[in-house]
Design a protein around this motif. Structure first.
Motif, mmCIF file in Angstrom:
data_model
loop_
_atom_site.group_PDB
_atom_site.id
_atom_site.type_symbol
_atom_site.label_atom_id
_atom_site.label_comp_id
_atom_site.label_asym_id
_atom_site.label_seq_id
_atom_site.Cartn_x
_atom_site.Cartn_y
_atom_site.Cartn_z
ATOM 1 N N LEU A 1 10.508 6.984 0.828
ATOM 2 C CA LEU A 1 9.389 7.879 1.080
ATOM 3 C C LEU A 1 9.008 8.687 -0.139
ATOM 4 O O LEU A 1 7.844 8.974 -0.363
ATOM 5 C CB LEU A 1 9.731 8.843 2.225
ATOM 6 C CG LEU A 1 9.551 8.273 3.615
ATOM 7 C CD1 LEU A 1 10.047 9.271 4.629
ATOM 8 C CD2 LEU A 1 8.100 7.968 3.865
ATOM 9 N N SER B 1 0.806 -1.219 0.000
ATOM 10 C CA SER B 1 0.000 0.000 0.000
ATOM 11 C C SER B 1 0.834 1.261 0.000
ATOM 12 O O SER B 1 0.290 2.348 0.099
ATOM 13 C CB SER B 1 -0.957 0.013 1.195
ATOM 14 O OG SER B 1 -0.231 0.107 2.383
ATOM 15 N N ILE B 2 2.177 1.176 -0.080
ATOM 16 C CA ILE B 2 2.948 2.392 -0.318
ATOM 17 C C ILE B 2 3.577 2.342 -1.704
ATOM 18 O O ILE B 2 4.562 3.012 -1.976
ATOM 19 C CB ILE B 2 4.015 2.660 0.760
ATOM 20 C CG1 ILE B 2 4.751 1.394 1.127
ATOM 21 C CG2 ILE B 2 3.370 3.251 1.983
ATOM 22 C CD1 ILE B 2 5.831 1.650 2.138
ATOM 23 N N PRO C 1 8.228 11.787 -2.529
ATOM 24 C CA PRO C 1 7.648 13.109 -2.275
ATOM 25 C C PRO C 1 6.749 13.141 -1.047
ATOM 26 O O PRO C 1 6.440 14.205 -0.525
ATOM 27 C CB PRO C 1 6.809 13.395 -3.527
ATOM 28 C CG PRO C 1 7.257 12.424 -4.529
ATOM 29 C CD PRO C 1 7.813 11.243 -3.812
ATOM 30 N N ALA C 2 6.332 11.987 -0.562
ATOM 31 C CA ALA C 2 5.490 11.975 0.636
ATOM 32 C C ALA C 2 6.208 12.591 1.813
ATOM 33 O O ALA C 2 5.583 13.047 2.763
ATOM 34 C CB ALA C 2 5.108 10.540 0.963
ATOM 35 N N SER D 1 0.652 5.435 5.031
ATOM 36 C CA SER D 1 -0.051 5.526 3.741
ATOM 37 C C SER D 1 -1.456 6.079 3.925
ATOM 38 O O SER D 1 -1.963 6.802 3.066
ATOM 39 C CB SER D 1 -0.046 4.190 3.020
ATOM 40 O OG SER D 1 -1.070 3.357 3.464
ATOM 41 N N GLU E 1 -9.185 -3.175 5.037
ATOM 42 C CA GLU E 1 -8.704 -2.007 4.307
ATOM 43 C C GLU E 1 -9.515 -1.805 3.037
ATOM 44 O O GLU E 1 -9.805 -0.694 2.625
ATOM 45 C CB GLU E 1 -7.222 -2.191 3.949
ATOM 46 C CG GLU E 1 -6.292 -1.975 5.094
ATOM 47 C CD GLU E 1 -4.916 -1.504 4.655
ATOM 48 O OE1 GLU E 1 -4.646 -1.454 3.444
ATOM 49 O OE2 GLU E 1 -4.123 -1.173 5.542
ATOM 50 N N GLY F 1 8.075 9.801 -7.640
ATOM 51 C CA GLY F 1 6.858 10.605 -7.644
ATOM 52 C C GLY F 1 5.881 10.039 -6.617
ATOM 53 O O GLY F 1 6.256 9.320 -5.720
ATOM 54 N N ASP F 2 4.650 10.371 -6.766
ATOM 55 C CA ASP F 2 3.655 9.956 -5.776
ATOM 56 C C ASP F 2 3.608 8.450 -5.605
ATOM 57 O O ASP F 2 3.443 7.717 -6.565
ATOM 58 C CB ASP F 2 2.266 10.436 -6.185
ATOM 59 C CG ASP F 2 1.983 11.805 -5.603
ATOM 60 O OD1 ASP F 2 1.286 12.581 -6.241
ATOM 61 O OD2 ASP F 2 2.505 12.070 -4.507
ATOM 62 N N ARG F 3 3.724 8.014 -4.364
ATOM 63 C CA ARG F 3 3.683 6.576 -4.108
ATOM 64 C C ARG F 3 2.227 6.167 -3.963
ATOM 65 O O ARG F 3 1.630 6.333 -2.921
ATOM 66 C CB ARG F 3 4.437 6.241 -2.822
ATOM 67 C CG ARG F 3 5.888 6.566 -2.922
ATOM 68 C CD ARG F 3 6.552 5.704 -4.014
ATOM 69 N NE ARG F 3 7.814 6.260 -4.453
ATOM 70 C CZ ARG F 3 8.930 6.195 -3.789
ATOM 71 N NH1 ARG F 3 8.952 5.595 -2.626
ATOM 72 N NH2 ARG F 3 10.027 6.729 -4.259
ATOM 73 N N LEU G 1 10.352 1.440 4.323
ATOM 74 C CA LEU G 1 9.433 2.559 4.218
ATOM 75 C C LEU G 1 10.191 3.871 4.178
ATOM 76 O O LEU G 1 9.990 4.705 3.301
ATOM 77 C CB LEU G 1 8.484 2.534 5.421
ATOM 78 C CG LEU G 1 7.583 3.741 5.554
ATOM 79 C CD1 LEU G 1 6.641 3.789 4.384
ATOM 80 C CD2 LEU G 1 6.819 3.672 6.845
ATOM 81 N N GLN H 1 5.070 -0.065 -3.574
ATOM 82 C CA GLN H 1 6.331 -0.737 -3.900
ATOM 83 C C GLN H 1 6.089 -2.143 -4.419
ATOM 84 O O GLN H 1 5.191 -2.840 -3.963
ATOM 85 C CB GLN H 1 7.195 -0.870 -2.648
ATOM 86 C CG GLN H 1 7.636 0.456 -2.096
ATOM 87 C CD GLN H 1 8.285 0.301 -0.753
ATOM 88 O OE1 GLN H 1 7.936 -0.585 -0.001
ATOM 89 N NE2 GLN H 1 9.220 1.166 -0.461
#
Lengths: 372, 638
Positions: B510, A185-186, B512-513, B473, B432, A209-211, B506, A188
């Motif tokens: 990261l 969910s991030i 741009p987050a 997230s 989820e 960019g946005d994950r 993690l 990868q």
């Protein structure tokens, strides 16, 4: 003109899978399994289309799926795979992994094996979100960030990769017999090699960019390093896992989460994806692109609801023609395979010329003449 | 307060004696929670009861077969809402009629499946009957002439047993002698199905060759009966003339006593003339007053206008039903429909049925046909919206059907959004995946508050289970900087406690987050520092470390740790920090220690010692480094 039949089943369908047909026979698949979710009593069901099942009443709805058997399932069915012709593995939201056996003679299902707390947090259960099998081995992943390896017919756990991920793992697929690929969910993709001990992935890939969280992954049937993923933003990404960090291509596919993506197992030039926005797309790489498919031969699909005894005649809002869209890559065509205004399509499976999908509108759609 | 239309029904609670104790209750979205209080009816209190009862009015939504009804009708409903407003109403009428037929076919499909459960089937039958009538009268709005034909279709559709009986009779060895033979013939005539009646009559005619003339005569009359054809150029008056002419002929035959020898044939003839007494003799075959009404109209007033219907409806009902019997709810609803009182129809249906499905969808369709005057209710919204809101709220209480309700709320312009905002937050989030779907619904409707609160719930859950990556997230999804800060604090605490980072996958990725929150940025950069150090890129690491402090990215509480991290760099053989950089480090140290000049009494002596030792070590290292740096920078290579 082919129609897609809608079969309303009174349960929201989370997964649909065709039973595998032996590669030697040229038969089309005729039995599929579904799992439900968000119900007080969830169940897995086995359905049949075609001659195998009980004949339907009247010929107007030939090919209407007939329910063969059903079995209660604890928790939502978050993933479902056929282990072989008789056995089905399910991943449950209670964290359990169950193997069901389908008895053909009596058309019943029974629980053959159960690992109850396959995925858990220290204090309570964690949903098991994905399962993939390579008989007799079964790999499962869950929201607890663990990867578990089981073997059918063996009680215990073969291997656990603890703390494989600090976020929830959403899907898993085999790359080779000893390598798997997970998405989380991030955003990868992680490659794991079972031959190596330890809890570290052998490779991590992600978009710069946005994950964006990734929800589904599927491997190209012939080329083991090509992988397609879909995520929260509805973009379809094709990756080459040998090459570094960048996907080969990124395509805008859907307007919300893409739940499943599948390469066609025998015609890999075709890809199917389904999404929360209620659409199911069929991606085709074609050699000549001069005429879009809606000008070629005028194919028209109409949805025939099982209960529509009176034909709807001129009601355009309920009948939809196959829409086509051009993607930015010139040689890729996409077609919508379902009418619009649908609730989320949660799952699809394609085998031979048959496509089955399940939606949150408590309906199953079967198309037996997918143009591939 | 308004008067109640009907007496409310009483539901007894098992095990509760209302004479003994008081009952407490609280309203839920679709039900009531009821419990026994400790207060006695006569005053005083006694021991309590451990049970809480849930009283639910609408059990239907839990029936698996009716669920198909809800799902399919939802699909039709959404399609109806999307019909374009700008089309002229002339073109829209056939669309509305076909949508109405769609709804009805969904009801019929459900009925087929529900054959075992008698109670619901009869309700569905009634519902379909009413809907069909509403379609004929309101949506299709047939004018005089076609009106009777449509009503005939309506009656035929709901009296299917005639065909069954006919099949039975015709399949028997000697149909003309079958017990039910004449019933079949007369039923066909009553329904205006002259061709079928004639076919069956032929069997009798074959048996009685002597009466051949009589049979031929009746056959002729039946064949010649004029039926209004709306497609043809024949006007209503022309048809009327023809019909009267034919009727006179039939009357003539009656006067002539042509059928006197056969009672059945005479009855048929009398029916053709519209003799009400004879019709009433066949009450059993008609079985309902509305069948009687339509047959009466067919044979007495085939050109009846819609506005005249209610006279005949009332009189038919009175003639047919016993004056003693209480009219059923269904009868009053149908009567209201014949009187074209749409509001009365809806009101009566709402009372009679325990589920808002029928009235909600019907009213919505009628509203689209512009048949409802805007009726402002006390609650501010119009009738259609009120009913849809009630229906959708009922759906929301269901563990699974809540997703359908969202679309209904979307199409209630005044209050739909508010209802949705309140209800969507109460959907239980076990996995989820479900949370993602709920969030997607909120995001599509720009309900940012709800998105944030749901993400926060999920993030807190994840944090409680020590899933820092998941928590992060979720905070990114909600763009929740505060929570991201919280998570980074957790990471840093872990680091301080254990000396290593958890969840490196993690922090390392990261992207741009990182920019979501300052603390998160610091975390990312700090980890980068460790990585650079690990790769032995000391000068880059040093620069990064310094910038973390000088750019004020690092929180003050962490500066000690950072300075301690700087120690090994200061202790290296070669000079890494330049003179300027060393000055800055010293400045930072001073800033840090000046705040700590007063020793606090609650800190144990050991800590103090460690602190002072560290500071002294740092001071020494910094001084030495400064010296070496000055020398190095001052050295000129010859």
């Amino acid at each position: 003109m082919e129609g897609i039949n809608a079969k309303y089943v009174s349960k929201k369908i989370s997964k649909t899978r065709w039973r595998p047909v032996s590669s030697s026979s040229l038969q089309q698949p005729d039995i599929f399994a579904t799992g439900s979710w968000d119900n007080e009593d969830n169940s897995i069901s086995i359905w049949s289309i075609g001659e195998n099942g009980v004949s339907s009443m009247g010929d107007e709805f030939e090919g209407d799926p007939q329910l063969l058997c059903e079995y209660k399932h604890n928790g939502d069915v978050l993933d479902l795979q056929f282990l072989d012709q008789d056995r089905i593995v399910t991943a449950s939201s209670t964290g359990a992994v169950t193997i069901f056996r389908h008895h053909h003679n009596s058309q019943t299902l029974s629980v053959s094996q159960l690992w109850e707390r396959a995925h858990h947090y220290p204090c309570n259960n964690a949903p098991c979100t994905g399962v993939v099998c390579n008989s007799p081995e079964i790999v499962t992943v869950g929201e607890d960030g663990r990867i578990m390896l089981f073997r059918a017919d063996q009680e215990g756990v073969l291997r656990t990769i603890e703390k494989a991920d600090s976020s929830a793992i959403h899907a898993v697929t085999f790359l080779r017999t000893t390598e798997i690929l997970t998405v989380n969910s991030i955003g990868q993709l992680k490659l794991w090699d079972f031959r190596q001990p330890g809890n570290e992935p052998s490779q991590i890939l992600s978009l710069t960019g946005d994950r964006v969280p990734l929800h589904c992954v599927d491997r190209h049937p012939n080329q083991q390093h090509i992988v397609a993923t879909g995520g929260q933003d509805g973009m379809l990404c094709i990756w080459d896992v040998r090459q570094g960090n960048m996907p080969i291509s990124l395509m805008e596919a859907h307007t919300s989460e893409m739940w499943e993506v599948h390469f066609h197992p025998s015609n890999p030039g075709h890809l199917f994806s389904c999404s929360e926005d209620g659409s199911l797309l069929h991606w085709e790489t074609s050699s000549n692109t001069d005429t879009p498919s809606f000008l070629q031969g005028g194919r028209n699909t109409s949805i025939i609801s099982r209960s529509a005894i009176a034909p709807t005649g001129g009601n355009q809002s309920l009948i939809n023609a196959w829409l086509t869209g051009d993607s930015s890559k010139g040689h890729l065509e996409t077609t919508h395979m379902l009418p619009s205004q649908m609730l989320s399509v949660n799952s699809l499976d394609v085998l031979g010329q048959c496509l089955v999908c399940g939606t949150d509108g408590e309906a199953i759609y079967v198309n037996r003449h997918v143009p591939i | 307060m308004e008067e109640v239309d009907v007496e409310p029904t009483t539901t007894p609670i098992p095990g509760f004696d209302s004479n003994q104790k008081h009952l407490g209750f609280v309203w839920g979205p679709g039900d009531i929670l009821v419990y026994e209080t400790i207060y006695k009816a006569s005053g005083g209190s006694a021991g309590g009861c451990p049970f809480v009862h849930e009283v639910r009015k609408d059990e239907d939504i839990y029936s698996p077969i009716l669920r198909k009804l809800f799902n399919e009708s939802h699909h039709i409903f959404v399609g109806l809402q999307r019909i374009r407003e700008d089309l002229p109403s002339k073109n829209k009428k056939p669309q509305f009629v076909s949508i109405s037929k769609n709804y009805r076919s969904v009801i019929r499909a459900c009925m087929e499946e529900l054959q075992q459960v008698a109670g619901i089937v009869s309700i569905l039958l009634a519902v379909e009957l009413i809907w069909n009538l509403c379609e004929v009268l309101f949506i299709d709005a047939a004018p005089a002439g076609s009106l009777v034909l449509h009503l005939l279709d309506w009656v035929r559709l709901h009296k299917a047993d005639v065909d069954e009986k006919a099949r039975e009779v015709l399949a028997s060895e000697s149909p003309a002698e079958h017990q039910a033979y004449w019933d079949v013939v007369i039923s066909y005539v009553l329904q205006g199905r002259m061709d079928e009646a004639r076919q069956v009559l032929v069997k009798q005619a074959a048996l009685q060759p002597a009466a051949r003339v009589m049979f031929k005569l009746l056959d002729n009359l039946l064949m010649k009966m004029p039926i209004f054809n709306p497609g043809e150029t024949q006007t209503l008056t022309e048809f009327d003339v023809k019909w009267r002419h034919w009727r006179e002929e039939v009357d003539h035959c009656l006067q002539d006593q042509s059928f006197a020898s056969n009672r059945h044939l005479e009855d048929i003839c009398k029916i053709l003339v519209g003799d009400e007494d004879v019709l009433l003799e066949y009450k059993e075959l008609l079985s309902t007053w509305y069948h009687f009404l339509v047959t009466r109209l067919l044979f007495s007033h085939p050109t009846v206008k819609p506005t005249e219907l209610h006279y005949y409806a009332q009189s038919s009902m009175h003639m047919f039903l016993d004056t003693r019997s209480v009219p059923e709810p269904l009868d009053s609803i149908l009567l209201a429909a014949f009187e074209f009182d749409i509001h009365q129809v809806i009101k009566d249906c709402s009372i009679a049925l325990n589920n808002w499905w029928f009235v909600g969808h019907l009213t919505d369709l009628l509203d689209h046909c512009k048949l409802l005057q805007s009726h402002n209710l006390h609650f501010g919204s119009n009738l259609r919206e009120f009913l849809l809101l009630e229906y959708a709220s009922g759906l929301f209480t269901h563990h699974s059907l809540w997703q359908l309700a969202v679309d209904y709320f979307d199409h209630c312009p005044e209050f739909g959004r508010v209802y949705l905002e309140l209800q969507i937050e109460r959907v239980p989030l076990d996995t989820e995946r479900k949370a993602l779907k709920v969030i997607r619904i909120c995001e599509q409707r720009q309900m940012t508050e709800q998105v944030r609160s749901i993400c926060k719930i999920m993030a807190k859950k994840a944090l409680r289970n020590n899933r820092l990556g998941s928590a992060l997230s979720w905070s990114i999804r909600a763009k929740d900087a505060a929570f991201a800060t919280l998570i980074s604090e957790r990471f840093l605490q872990d680091y301080c406690a254990k000396g290593t980072f958890s969840d490196l996958d993690l922090i390392d990725n990261l992207g741009p987050a990182m920019l979501l929150s300052d603390r998160l940025t610091f975390l990312g950069k700090y980890r980068e520092f460790h990585r650079l150090y690990g790769e032995k890129r000391f000068s880059d690491a040093a620069k990064l470390l310094l910038s973390l402090m000088t750019a004020k990215i690092a929180p003050h509480s962490f500066w000690m740790t950072l300075l301690t991290d700087a120690l090994p760099l200061l202790e290296q053989k070669e000079v890494i920090f330049s003179a300027d950089q060393t000055h800055e480090l010293m400045f930072c140290l001073e800033e840090l220690t000046s705040g700590k000049s007063v020793p606090t009494p609650d800190r144990p002596m050991q800590d103090e010692d460690i602190e002072t030792t560290k500071i002294e070590l740092l001071r020494l290292a910094l001084a030495r480094n400064l010296a070496m740096a000055i020398v190095k920078e001052g050295t000129v290579e010859v």
